[in-house]
Each structure stands twice: as structure tokens, then as C-alpha cells.
Motif scaffolding. Sequence first.
Motif, PDB file in Angstrom:
ATOM      1  N   VAL A 130      30.405  23.833  11.371  1.00 32.25           N
ATOM      2  CA  VAL A 130      29.900  24.025   9.839  1.00 32.25           C
ATOM      3  C   VAL A 130      28.677  23.513   9.708  1.00 32.25           C
ATOM      4  CG1 VAL A 130      30.889  21.702   9.403  1.00 32.25           C
ATOM      5  CG2 VAL A 130      30.470  23.204   7.546  1.00 32.25           C
ATOM      6  N   THR A 131      27.834  24.131   8.676  1.00 33.65           N
ATOM      7  CA  THR A 131      26.475  23.927   8.407  1.00 33.65           C
ATOM      8  C   THR A 131      26.146  23.941   6.938  1.00 33.65           C
ATOM      9  OG1 THR A 131      25.627  24.798  10.476  1.00 33.65           O
ATOM     10  CG2 THR A 131      23.924  24.169   8.985  1.00 33.65           C
ATOM     11  N   GLY A 132      25.626  22.596   6.276  1.00 38.26           N
ATOM     12  CA  GLY A 132      25.186  22.775   5.054  1.00 38.26           C
ATOM     13  C   GLY A 132      23.854  22.668   4.779  1.00 38.26           C
ATOM     14  N   LYS A 133      23.288  23.213   3.816  1.00 37.58           N
ATOM     15  CA  LYS A 133      21.913  23.404   3.633  1.00 37.58           C
ATOM     16  C   LYS A 133      21.524  22.970   2.236  1.00 37.58           C
ATOM     17  CE  LYS A 133      18.068  26.861   3.510  1.00 37.58           C
ATOM     18  NZ  LYS A 133      17.705  28.081   4.062  1.00 37.58           N
ATOM     19  N   LEU A 134      20.370  22.306   1.836  1.00 41.71           N
ATOM     20  CA  LEU A 134      19.886  21.708   0.732  1.00 41.71           C
ATOM     21  C   LEU A 134      18.349  21.988   0.577  1.00 41.71           C
ATOM     22  CD1 LEU A 134      21.963  18.455  -0.155  1.00 41.71           C
ATOM     23  CD2 LEU A 134      22.068  20.653  -1.405  1.00 41.71           C
ATOM     24  N   LEU A 135      18.033  22.322  -0.744  1.00 43.12           N
ATOM     25  CA  LEU A 135      16.679  22.518  -0.828  1.00 43.12           C
ATOM     26  C   LEU A 135      16.690  21.267  -1.955  1.00 43.12           C
ATOM     27  CD1 LEU A 135      16.038  26.142  -1.363  1.00 43.12           C
ATOM     28  CD2 LEU A 135      15.792  24.785   0.509  1.00 43.12           C
ATOM     29  N   LEU A 136      15.343  20.315  -1.418  1.00 44.29           N
ATOM     30  CA  LEU A 136      15.222  18.972  -2.159  1.00 44.29           C
ATOM     31  C   LEU A 136      13.733  18.798  -2.813  1.00 44.29           C
ATOM     32  CD1 LEU A 136      17.542  16.479  -0.511  1.00 44.29           C
ATOM     33  CD2 LEU A 136      17.991  17.908  -2.315  1.00 44.29           C
ATOM     34  N   ASN A 137      13.486  18.289  -3.826  1.00 46.57           N
ATOM     35  CA  ASN A 137      12.229  17.883  -4.343  1.00 46.57           C
ATOM     36  C   ASN A 137      12.278  16.524  -4.245  1.00 46.57           C
ATOM     37  OD1 ASN A 137       9.614  18.359  -5.270  1.00 46.57           O
ATOM     38  ND2 ASN A 137      10.256  18.898  -7.469  1.00 46.57           N
ATOM     39  N   VAL A 138      11.486  15.838  -3.298  1.00 47.38           N
ATOM     40  CA  VAL A 138      11.488  14.535  -3.394  1.00 47.38           C
ATOM     41  C   VAL A 138      10.513  13.976  -3.938  1.00 47.38           C
ATOM     42  CG1 VAL A 138      11.835  12.553  -1.564  1.00 47.38           C
ATOM     43  CG2 VAL A 138      12.863  14.578  -1.054  1.00 47.38           C
ATOM     44  N   THR A 139      10.752  13.059  -4.807  1.00 48.85           N
ATOM     45  CA  THR A 139       9.541  12.503  -5.793  1.00 48.85           C
ATOM     46  C   THR A 139       9.663  10.868  -5.077  1.00 48.85           C
ATOM     47  OG1 THR A 139      11.306  11.851  -7.433  1.00 48.85           O
ATOM     48  CG2 THR A 139       9.645  14.029  -7.525  1.00 48.85           C
ATOM     49  N   LYS A 140      10.699  10.396  -4.608  1.00 49.90           N
ATOM     50  CA  LYS A 140      10.497   9.021  -4.323  1.00 49.90           C
ATOM     51  C   LYS A 140      11.481   8.924  -3.002  1.00 49.90           C
ATOM     52  CE  LYS A 140      14.284   7.656  -7.274  1.00 49.90           C
ATOM     53  NZ  LYS A 140      14.866   6.795  -8.387  1.00 49.90           N
ATOM     54  N   ASP A 141      11.507   7.703  -2.255  1.00 50.20           N
ATOM     55  CA  ASP A 141      12.320   7.509  -1.256  1.00 50.20           C
ATOM     56  C   ASP A 141      13.760   7.678  -1.429  1.00 50.20           C
ATOM     57  OD1 ASP A 141      10.120   7.318   0.135  1.00 50.20           O
ATOM     58  OD2 ASP A 141      10.286   5.186   0.676  1.00 50.20           O
ATOM     59  N   ILE A 142      14.704   8.444  -0.848  1.00 43.77           N
ATOM     60  CA  ILE A 142      16.145   8.468  -1.523  1.00 43.77           C
ATOM     61  C   ILE A 142      16.963   8.694   0.091  1.00 43.77           C
ATOM     62  CG2 ILE A 142      15.881   9.836  -3.463  1.00 43.77           C
ATOM     63  CD1 ILE A 142      16.197  12.452  -2.186  1.00 43.77           C
ATOM     64  N   SER A 143      18.233   8.204  -0.286  1.00 43.49           N
ATOM     65  CA  SER A 143      19.314   8.198   0.933  1.00 43.49           C
ATOM     66  C   SER A 143      20.103   9.418   0.811  1.00 43.49           C
ATOM     67  CB  SER A 143      19.970   6.928   0.895  1.00 43.49           C
ATOM     68  OG  SER A 143      21.099   6.938   1.827  1.00 43.49           O
ATOM     69  N   ILE A 144      20.285  10.264   1.585  1.00 44.62           N
ATOM     70  CA  ILE A 144      21.223  11.217   1.464  1.00 44.62           C
ATOM     71  C   ILE A 144      22.308  10.993   2.714  1.00 44.62           C
ATOM     72  CG2 ILE A 144      19.698  12.563   3.195  1.00 44.62           C
ATOM     73  CD1 ILE A 144      21.147  15.154   1.722  1.00 44.62           C
ATOM     74  N   THR A 145      23.710  11.461   2.347  1.00 44.56           N
ATOM     75  CA  THR A 145      24.874  11.004   3.094  1.00 44.56           C
ATOM     76  C   THR A 145      25.633  12.517   3.130  1.00 44.56           C
ATOM     77  OG1 THR A 145      25.044   8.841   2.184  1.00 44.56           O
ATOM     78  CG2 THR A 145      27.000   9.919   3.495  1.00 44.56           C
ATOM     79  N   CYS A 146      26.229  12.749   4.253  1.00 43.97           N
ATOM     80  CA  CYS A 146      26.723  13.980   4.620  1.00 43.97           C
ATOM     81  C   CYS A 146      28.254  13.890   5.077  1.00 43.97           C
ATOM     82  CB  CYS A 146      26.290  14.950   5.562  1.00 43.97           C
ATOM     83  SG  CYS A 146      27.045  16.408   6.147  1.00 43.97           S
ATOM     84  N   PHE A 147      29.118  14.248   4.261  1.00 46.72           N
ATOM     85  CA  PHE A 147      30.685  14.212   4.764  1.00 46.72           C
ATOM     86  C   PHE A 147      31.218  15.505   5.195  1.00 46.72           C
ATOM     87  CE2 PHE A 147      29.630  11.075   1.097  1.00 46.72           C
ATOM     88  CZ  PHE A 147      30.129  10.234   1.693  1.00 46.72           C
ATOM     89  N   VAL A 148      31.827  15.229   6.303  1.00 46.98           N
ATOM     90  CA  VAL A 148      32.772  16.464   6.741  1.00 46.98           C
ATOM     91  C   VAL A 148      34.218  16.127   6.779  1.00 46.98           C
ATOM     92  CG1 VAL A 148      33.290  17.859   8.760  1.00 46.98           C
ATOM     93  CG2 VAL A 148      30.937  17.478   8.223  1.00 46.98           C
ATOM     94  N   GLU A 149      35.064  16.639   5.893  1.00 45.83           N
ATOM     95  CA  GLU A 149      36.300  16.314   5.914  1.00 45.83           C
ATOM     96  C   GLU A 149      37.380  17.362   6.238  1.00 45.83           C
ATOM     97  OE1 GLU A 149      37.052  14.473   1.913  1.00 45.83           O
ATOM     98  OE2 GLU A 149      35.010  15.371   1.493  1.00 45.83           O
ATOM     99  N   TYR A 150      38.494  16.995   6.811  1.00 43.25           N
ATOM    100  CA  TYR A 150      39.325  17.930   7.424  1.00 43.25           C
ATOM    101  C   TYR A 150      40.715  17.017   7.559  1.00 43.25           C
ATOM    102  CZ  TYR A 150      38.348  15.485  11.901  1.00 43.25           C
ATOM    103  OH  TYR A 150      38.048  14.508  12.703  1.00 43.25           O
ATOM    104  N   ASP A 151      41.704  17.970   6.765  1.00 44.08           N
ATOM    105  CA  ASP A 151      43.212  17.223   6.877  1.00 44.08           C
ATOM    106  C   ASP A 151      43.194  15.872   6.714  1.00 44.08           C
ATOM    107  OD1 ASP A 151      46.055  17.684   7.365  1.00 44.08           O
ATOM    108  OD2 ASP A 151      45.762  16.961   9.410  1.00 44.08           O
ATOM    109  N   GLY A 152      42.649  15.215   5.831  1.00 43.65           N
ATOM    110  CA  GLY A 152      42.739  13.866   5.434  1.00 43.65           C
ATOM    111  C   GLY A 152      41.905  12.945   6.391  1.00 43.65           C
ATOM    112  N   PHE A 153      41.114  13.707   7.192  1.00 43.79           N
ATOM    113  CA  PHE A 153      40.050  12.793   7.956  1.00 43.79           C
ATOM    114  C   PHE A 153      38.698  13.195   7.416  1.00 43.79           C
ATOM    115  CE2 PHE A 153      43.924  13.678  10.700  1.00 43.79           C
ATOM    116  CZ  PHE A 153      44.004  12.539  11.424  1.00 43.79           C
TER     117      PHE A 153
END
Length: 283
Positions: A174-197
Motif C-alpha cells: 500500500v502507498t499513500g500520497k499527499l501534496l502539502l503546502n508547508v508554511t512552518k515545521d510540522i509533524s506528519i504521522t502515517c498509520f497502516v491498519e489491518y484487522d485490528g492491528f
Amino acid sequence: ALEKKVVKSKVGEKIGLPCCHEIPSSESLHNYRVYWQKNTTDVVLAYAEGKKIFQHERYKNRAKMDTSNLTLWISPVEILDNGPYQCVVQHLRFSQNSIVVCDELVSLFVTAEFSKPNITAEVSAHSCESTEMVVRCSSHGGFPKPKISGALNNVSVVWNASWVSESSLSPYNVTGKLLLNVTKDISITCFVEYDGFAKSTSLLLKKMNLCIVPTVPPSYNVITASSIIIIIFLLAIVTLTARYLLRHVCSHCCKPQDSVEEGVKECTKPPVSSKVTSETSSV
């Protein structure tokens, strides 16, 4: 009546699928026929009169049955083992006659662990105000089909997700893609969920500080005022120089005068007339 049970297992584990009948201690397996089937059509194991009469090739050396409680043990579990199983038990009362004492469905739900999500960020453009980034999150080798989600500074975001799998019973990438306009330092988190895990990864995205502030040219009023000051200064120098030269010249040709104004008067004395000279001589 068919009673459906669910058993969960991870790839590589050993799992037991319970049967709906257990042979009493007063009897033996010789009095029974037992069939373990997958998808109600493919026979995994079959016993008759105490002997194994069939085993599916794909389950060879991976599946066996407990001869007392009729549990089907599978080890190691594979993704292809995912699906419904059916335990059918027949009791042999006479030589050719039998009655069904058990017929039950058990669903095996298999999961495969996904890799830890990997986040990458690529700068597509930047300016003094912001940095445009293409952010990707990917994970592979898991099952079943996962859900991918994310958060920017704990605020939920939706990924443009895509999945790759050879079949419905194959590992997923699986691959996720985002286009972001960063105006300040930010933290990004990615979650992969499957069958309760769930698995997650975080990354700090920093705004690029490559802005060069251009030099602002002076305004028209400033230029005009500066020009006037320079012209006045030059005129003052010229005037003073001219006065100095006049005074310097007059100091050699006439008597000193009482004032600067007198110094600029005509310095040559009138010539003595020849008539006066003659009269003087005659006297």
C-alpha cells in the motif's frame, strides 16, 4: 444446524480449528468417518474407520487431525489458508449405514504483518512563504487489504491511497500520497491498519529557509532630496573657490581693503597725465 465460528491466526503460526464433535472415551475413531473441507468443496483431510484416506497436496506436512477431539491443526499458517472450513462427522452404526452427527463451519481469518510504514518527502517548489512537498507513505507484505490514514500535528488527513496485490489471497503493498503546502515545521504521522492491528511512523517536515530578501531601491523623493543636497554642496564649493581666487589676485595689485566687498573693486590706479608731468617739471 450450521454454527459458524471464527478463528484468527497470523502467517507462520500454528492454529487449531475445532470440530463440532468429540469421540467419547467408550468409542474409537474406527466407528467414524471424518471429513475436513475448505470452501465446502475441497477436502483437506479425510478419515474412515480409523485411517487417513485422503490429504490435500497443499496441506501435506502442514495439516493433521487430533484423533480424539477431531481438531484440525495447521502449521505453519499461510495466507491461502484463509477462508471457511467445514467439519463433517458420520457415525458408522452398521456395515454400510451411517448417520451425520456433526456438520459445522469454522472460518479461519489469516493476517500477515505489514512492514513499518516508510515516509518520504520530496520538495517540489518553495518560496519565502511556504514549501510545497510531495509526501509518500508506503508499507508492504501484509494481509488483508489495509486502511491507510494520517495526521498533521494530530489533525487527521486523508491519503490518496493505492494498493497492489497479485490476488485476493496475496500479500498487499500500500502507498499513500499527499501534496502539502508547508508554511512552518510540522509533524506528519502515517498509520497502516489491518484487522485490528496498526503500525505507524512519524516524520518532522521542515519548511525550507532559503528566502533572500531583495534590496529595496530608494524612493523617488529620497533620490530628489539627495540630488538637491549634492547640487547645493557643489555650488557652495564653487562659490567659495571663486571668492578665494579673487582675493588672492587682488592682494598682489592693490592695497588691502577694509572689506571683502572693497577687495573686488578695480585695483589699477589712474595713469598720471602728461600735462601734469610737464607743469611739474617747469616749476
